[in-house]
Write an enzyme that holds these catalytic residues in place. Sequence first.
Site: not given
Ligand SMILES: NC(=O)c1ccc[n+]([C@@H]2O[C@H](COP(=O)([O-])OP(=O)(O)OC[C@H]3O[C@@H](n4cnc5c(N)ncnc54)[C@H](O)[C@@H]3O)[C@@H](O)[C@H]2O)c1
Length: 385
Positions: A145, A180, A182-183, A186, A209, A212, A241, A327-329
């Site tokens: 990310t 965060s 989460y970040h 990554k 990324q 989105v 969204n 958030r803290v940002e």
């Molecule tokens: N959507 C965004 O805007 C965005 C932006 C930057 C990065 N990302 C990264 O892209 C990736 C996909 O994002 P997304 O929005 O589709 O997320 P999402 O949560 O919709 O999809 C992730 C999927 O992975 C599955 N999952 C998680 N841990 C798992 C595991 N241990 N085993 C099997 N399945 C598992 C979840 O059940 C989920 O269906 C993520 O890694 C996210 O960090 C997304």
Amino acid sequence: MKNVIILGADGYLGWPMAMKFACENYRVTVVDNYLKRKIVADTDSTALIEGPRLKERSEIFQSLFNFNIEVNEGDCADANFMDPLIERLQPDAVVHFAEQPSAPYSMMGRSEATTTFNNNLNSTFNLIWSIVKYSPNTHIIKLGTMGEYGTPNIDIEEGWIDIEHNGRTQKFLYPRQASSLYHTTKILDTDLLWFYARHYNLRVTDLMQGPVYGIFTDESRADDRLLPNFHYDDIFGTVVNRFICQAVAGIPLTVFGAGGQTRGYLNIEDTMKCIALAASNPPKNGELLIYNQFTEQFSVNQLAMKVRRACELLNIPVEMQNIPNPRVEQENHYYNAKHTGLSDLGLVPKLMDSDVICEIMSKVVVKKDEISRKRALPRVQWKTS
Ligand SMILES: NC(=O)c1ccc[n+]([C@@H]2O[C@H](COP(=O)([O-])OP(=O)(O)OC[C@H]3O[C@@H](n4cnc5c(N)ncnc54)[C@H](O)[C@@H]3O)[C@@H](O)[C@H]2O)c1
């Protein structure tokens, strides 16, 4: 026929990616353990549009497009599940989406932070080891990310930076400081991937990324049952969204703080194109390629204005409301991130204009009455005293 595994294919991005690869004549295998659906239930974050589970979706897809997608339910962090899968399939590429991607969820408390930390680090670590042991030439395409970089007061390079120190120079990973947990997972993933790429000669692409937006891809336009799961809530909804759903439901667009927070954004169709480009341009053994995967940068205020302008075309009145930032940002900061790598490979972006926003609205408007004000407002504070 090229052979790809999509990890996390029930998710927002994973499912459309699986369909796209299948239509491009890849042999496609998908994996998910439905962790997201569990967190959705635990946090009352019901998707506005929710597709069926993978078996049913792949049957619908096959009936319409005549391509097969092999479905596997399992945990990517489990070696007993991943090892035989990788050994059997010997994939050309694995696209790794399977992480807990919600920053607010990761900041809720200790239990949610632990889930995020363990799941994200172990799914990446375990994938690396299955590849090392059973298919070392496989190209790992990992979703990182832009949030890994944070908001530094200097230009953001594309993954790497040359540092000169006391007359000597060396190329390093660009400094990263996320806002965060989460970040931060990554960032740790990137470090793991770079260590193992060097150590075991692996081939890795890490895609930084941006958030989105959108819902339509060539395949999901064919049938509503093929649409990706679409969230507007504070846990899984991304900002564009969410603004679109708030606008449709007559809820003021909630701008966090001053609204000067600037990030790079991209349309879901461009996510598909970027990953397909990454798959067609694999790195050499031992190489970690990093691309900044976004197409245009906006502040939160600019995004809210864009949504408002699109709504004016449809005679939908929209209010904007600055609310205290959960958030803290930094809310006003320098931001200039390079993103030429994917364009150099041939990416032609679909930019965010009123037509694009109105097309998303056309799908949201029919579900207007299901949009909950409570879920659209932030429920998680970064700091609690
Ligand atoms: N959507 C965004 O805007 C965005 C932006 C930057 C990065 N990302 C990264 O892209 C990736 C996909 O994002 P997304 O929005 O589709 O997320 P999402 O949560 O919709 O999809 C992730 C999927 O992975 C599955 N999952 C998680 N841990 C798992 C595991 N241990 N085993 C099997 N399945 C598992 C979840 O059940 C989920 O269906 C993520 O890694 C996210 O960090 C997304």
